[in-house]
Design a protein around this motif. Structure first.
Motif, PDB file in Angstrom:
ATOM      1  N   PHE A  76       0.880  -1.480   0.417  1.00  0.00           N
ATOM      2  CA  PHE A  76       0.120  -0.135   0.296  1.00  0.00           C
ATOM      3  C   PHE A  76       0.969   1.014  -0.343  1.00  0.00           C
ATOM      4  O   PHE A  76       1.995   1.171  -0.092  1.00  0.00           O
ATOM      5  N   GLU A  77       0.120   2.141  -0.242  1.00  0.00           N
ATOM      6  CA  GLU A  77       0.903   3.276  -0.816  1.00  0.00           C
ATOM      7  C   GLU A  77       0.669   4.118   1.030  1.00  0.00           C
ATOM      8  O   GLU A  77       1.725   5.683   1.565  1.00  0.00           O
ATOM      9  N   GLU A  78      -0.654   4.615   1.320  1.00  0.00           N
ATOM     10  CA  GLU A  78      -1.005   5.364   2.037  1.00  0.00           C
ATOM     11  C   GLU A  78      -1.432   4.679   3.392  1.00  0.00           C
ATOM     12  O   GLU A  78      -2.598   4.107   3.225  1.00  0.00           O
ATOM     13  N   ALA A  79      -1.145   4.415   4.910  1.00  0.00           N
ATOM     14  CA  ALA A  79      -1.696   3.811   6.169  1.00  0.00           C
ATOM     15  C   ALA A  79      -3.075   4.647   6.770  1.00  0.00           C
ATOM     16  O   ALA A  79      -2.904   6.372   6.075  1.00  0.00           O
ATOM     17  N   PRO A  80      -4.263   4.332   6.632  1.00  0.00           N
ATOM     18  CA  PRO A  80      -5.415   5.165   7.834  1.00  0.00           C
ATOM     19  C   PRO A  80      -4.789   5.726   8.695  1.00  0.00           C
ATOM     20  O   PRO A  80      -3.575   5.328   9.199  1.00  0.00           O
ATOM     21  N   PRO A  81      -4.993   6.248   8.690  1.00  0.00           N
ATOM     22  CA  PRO A  81      -4.356   7.708  10.289  1.00  0.00           C
ATOM     23  C   PRO A  81      -4.914   6.259  12.040  1.00  0.00           C
ATOM     24  O   PRO A  81      -6.796   5.245  11.713  1.00  0.00           O
ATOM     25  N   ALA A  82      -4.659   7.035  13.179  1.00  0.00           N
ATOM     26  CA  ALA A  82      -4.748   5.907  13.719  1.00  0.00           C
ATOM     27  C   ALA A  82      -5.983   6.418  14.537  1.00  0.00           C
ATOM     28  O   ALA A  82      -7.045   7.525  14.623  1.00  0.00           O
ATOM     29  N   LYS A  83      -6.691   4.965  14.987  1.00  0.00           N
ATOM     30  CA  LYS A  83      -8.344   5.235  15.421  1.00  0.00           C
ATOM     31  C   LYS A  83      -7.587   5.408  17.227  1.00  0.00           C
ATOM     32  O   LYS A  83      -7.564   4.308  17.459  1.00  0.00           O
ATOM     33  N   GLU A  84      -8.550   6.097  17.351  1.00  0.00           N
ATOM     34  CA  GLU A  84      -8.169   6.258  19.132  1.00  0.00           C
ATOM     35  C   GLU A  84      -9.080   5.142  19.937  1.00  0.00           C
ATOM     36  O   GLU A  84      -9.950   4.563  19.774  1.00  0.00           O
ATOM     37  N   ARG A  85      -8.037   5.193  20.926  1.00  0.00           N
ATOM     38  CA  ARG A  85      -8.386   3.900  21.879  1.00  0.00           C
ATOM     39  C   ARG A  85      -8.903   4.659  23.183  1.00  0.00           C
ATOM     40  O   ARG A  85      -8.557   5.664  23.193  1.00  0.00           O
ATOM     41  N   SER A  86      -9.840   3.638  23.822  1.00  0.00           N
ATOM     42  CA  SER A  86     -10.414   3.948  25.345  1.00  0.00           C
ATOM     43  C   SER A  86      -9.055   4.469  25.753  1.00  0.00           C
ATOM     44  O   SER A  86      -8.387   3.546  25.703  1.00  0.00           O
ATOM     45  N   ALA A  87      -9.607   5.250  27.409  1.00  0.00           N
ATOM     46  CA  ALA A  87      -8.592   5.414  27.740  1.00  0.00           C
ATOM     47  C   ALA A  87      -8.374   4.063  29.688  1.00  0.00           C
ATOM     48  O   ALA A  87      -9.317   3.200  28.794  1.00  0.00           O
ATOM     49  N   LEU A  88      -7.026   3.781  29.430  1.00  0.00           N
ATOM     50  CA  LEU A  88      -7.170   2.200  30.546  1.00  0.00           C
ATOM     51  C   LEU A  88      -8.009   2.507  31.615  1.00  0.00           C
ATOM     52  O   LEU A  88      -8.796   1.140  31.822  1.00  0.00           O
ATOM     53  N   ASP A  89      -8.241   3.823  32.081  1.00  0.00           N
ATOM     54  CA  ASP A  89      -8.814   3.653  33.336  1.00  0.00           C
ATOM     55  C   ASP A  89     -10.061   3.512  33.256  1.00  0.00           C
ATOM     56  O   ASP A  89     -10.725   3.558  34.022  1.00  0.00           O
ATOM     57  N   GLN A  90     -10.670   3.874  32.062  1.00  0.00           N
ATOM     58  CA  GLN A  90     -12.817   3.627  32.060  1.00  0.00           C
ATOM     59  C   GLN A  90     -12.518   2.135  31.650  1.00  0.00           C
ATOM     60  O   GLN A  90     -14.029   1.468  31.923  1.00  0.00           O
ATOM     61  N   LYS A  91     -10.957   1.150  31.404  1.00  0.00           N
ATOM     62  CA  LYS A  91     -11.477  -0.425  31.229  1.00  0.00           C
ATOM     63  C   LYS A  91     -10.381  -1.556  32.210  1.00  0.00           C
ATOM     64  O   LYS A  91     -10.242  -2.275  32.353  1.00  0.00           O
ATOM     65  N   PHE A  92     -10.110  -1.061  33.251  1.00  0.00           N
ATOM     66  CA  PHE A  92      -9.252  -1.426  34.487  1.00  0.00           C
ATOM     67  C   PHE A  92      -9.525  -1.300  35.601  1.00  0.00           C
ATOM     68  O   PHE A  92     -10.104   0.214  36.174  1.00  0.00           O
ATOM     69  N   THR A  93     -10.132  -1.941  36.099  1.00  0.00           N
ATOM     70  CA  THR A  93     -10.495  -2.260  37.943  1.00  0.00           C
ATOM     71  C   THR A  93      -9.146  -3.284  38.208  1.00  0.00           C
ATOM     72  O   THR A  93      -8.611  -3.951  38.332  1.00  0.00           O
ATOM     73  N   VAL A  94      -9.261  -2.600  40.247  1.00  0.00           N
ATOM     74  CA  VAL A  94      -7.945  -3.726  40.755  1.00  0.00           C
ATOM     75  C   VAL A  94      -9.320  -4.662  41.616  1.00  0.00           C
ATOM     76  O   VAL A  94     -10.189  -3.260  42.111  1.00  0.00           O
ATOM     77  N   TYR A  95      -8.600  -5.503  42.347  1.00  0.00           N
ATOM     78  CA  TYR A  95      -9.737  -6.109  43.362  1.00  0.00           C
ATOM     79  C   TYR A  95      -9.186  -5.686  44.806  1.00  0.00           C
ATOM     80  O   TYR A  95      -7.907  -5.661  44.146  1.00  0.00           O
ATOM     81  N   GLN A  96     -10.239  -5.693  44.905  1.00  0.00           N
ATOM     82  CA  GLN A  96     -10.443  -5.457  46.657  1.00  0.00           C
ATOM     83  C   GLN A  96     -10.530  -6.415  47.317  1.00  0.00           C
ATOM     84  O   GLN A  96     -12.280  -6.679  47.103  1.00  0.00           O
ATOM     85  N   GLY A  97     -10.090  -7.602  47.843  1.00  0.00           N
ATOM     86  CA  GLY A  97     -10.729  -8.361  48.568  1.00  0.00           C
ATOM     87  C   GLY A  97     -11.721  -8.240  50.085  1.00  0.00           C
ATOM     88  O   GLY A  97     -11.667  -7.894  50.626  1.00  0.00           O
TER      89      GLY A  97
END
Length: 184
Positions: free
Chosen positions: A163-184
């Motif tokens: 290919f000659e031209e790559a598409p631009p990057a698509k944003e990803r969600s911020a990790l803190d929106q999908k990351f939790t820490v188990y607190q037992g």
């Protein structure tokens, strides 16, 4: 903690799925085999290696596309011909089916990891790829065309080409929106 961006981190972040805009440059079989020889080092439970590959090289693509579009209803064939004519070559990934759900999921995880390895390695070689799982992968006529056995499934068609031209990057969600820490 990663202090600098390694080549691997850079490749992971820069890789793009190339869905269109392929050039006519042939995709060499030797390159695909070399990439696969590295990609198959993906994690695989019990080293089952639940994959096999069918490579459709550039010089065979038109014949393959002719046969493939015949598996579609007549009113869709021209559309599908245009769609499948865009990539310069195809890699079809066939996965070993397992009746036991746990093994099936392990196999699919292994195949997915192997395909990601392949995509990253291809990107390093400036070869554009995209993993396609369109409905035709379930079509019995396509399975027959490819010689897919009863205990196998088509994991996807990898569309490939330079290919000659790559598409631009698509944003990803911020990790803190999908990351939790188990607190037992």
């Amino acid at each position: 903690m990663i202090k600098t961006k390694s080549d691997l981190v850079r490749t992971i972040r820069e890789r793009r799925s190339i869905k269109s805009g392929y050039t006519d440059k042939a995709v060499p079989q030797e390159l695909i085999q070399e990439l696969l020889n590295h990609a198959i080092w993906a994690p695989t439970h019990g080293v089952r290696e639940p994959w096999r590959f069918i490579f459709v090289p550039t010089d065979q693509k038109d014949i393959f596309v002719d046969r493939l579009v015949e598996t579609f209803p007549e009113d869709m064939q021209e559309n599908r011909r245009n769609y499948f004519s865009q990539p310069a070559a195809f890699l079809i990934v066939i996965m070993k089916e397992e009746p036991e759900q746990k093994k099936w999921e392990e196999n699919f995880g292994a195949v997915s990891s192997m395909i990601q390895n392949f995509q990253l390695l291809a990107w390093e070689e400036e070869l554009g790829v995209v993993w396609k799982t369109n409905p035709h992968i379930y079509e019995p006529k396509v399975r027959s065309l490819l010689g897919v056995e009863e205990d196998e499934k088509i994991a996807g068609f990898i569309h490939m080409g330079y290919f000659e031209e790559a598409p631009p990057a698509k944003e990803r969600s911020a990790l803190d929106q999908k990351f939790t820490v188990y607190q037992g």
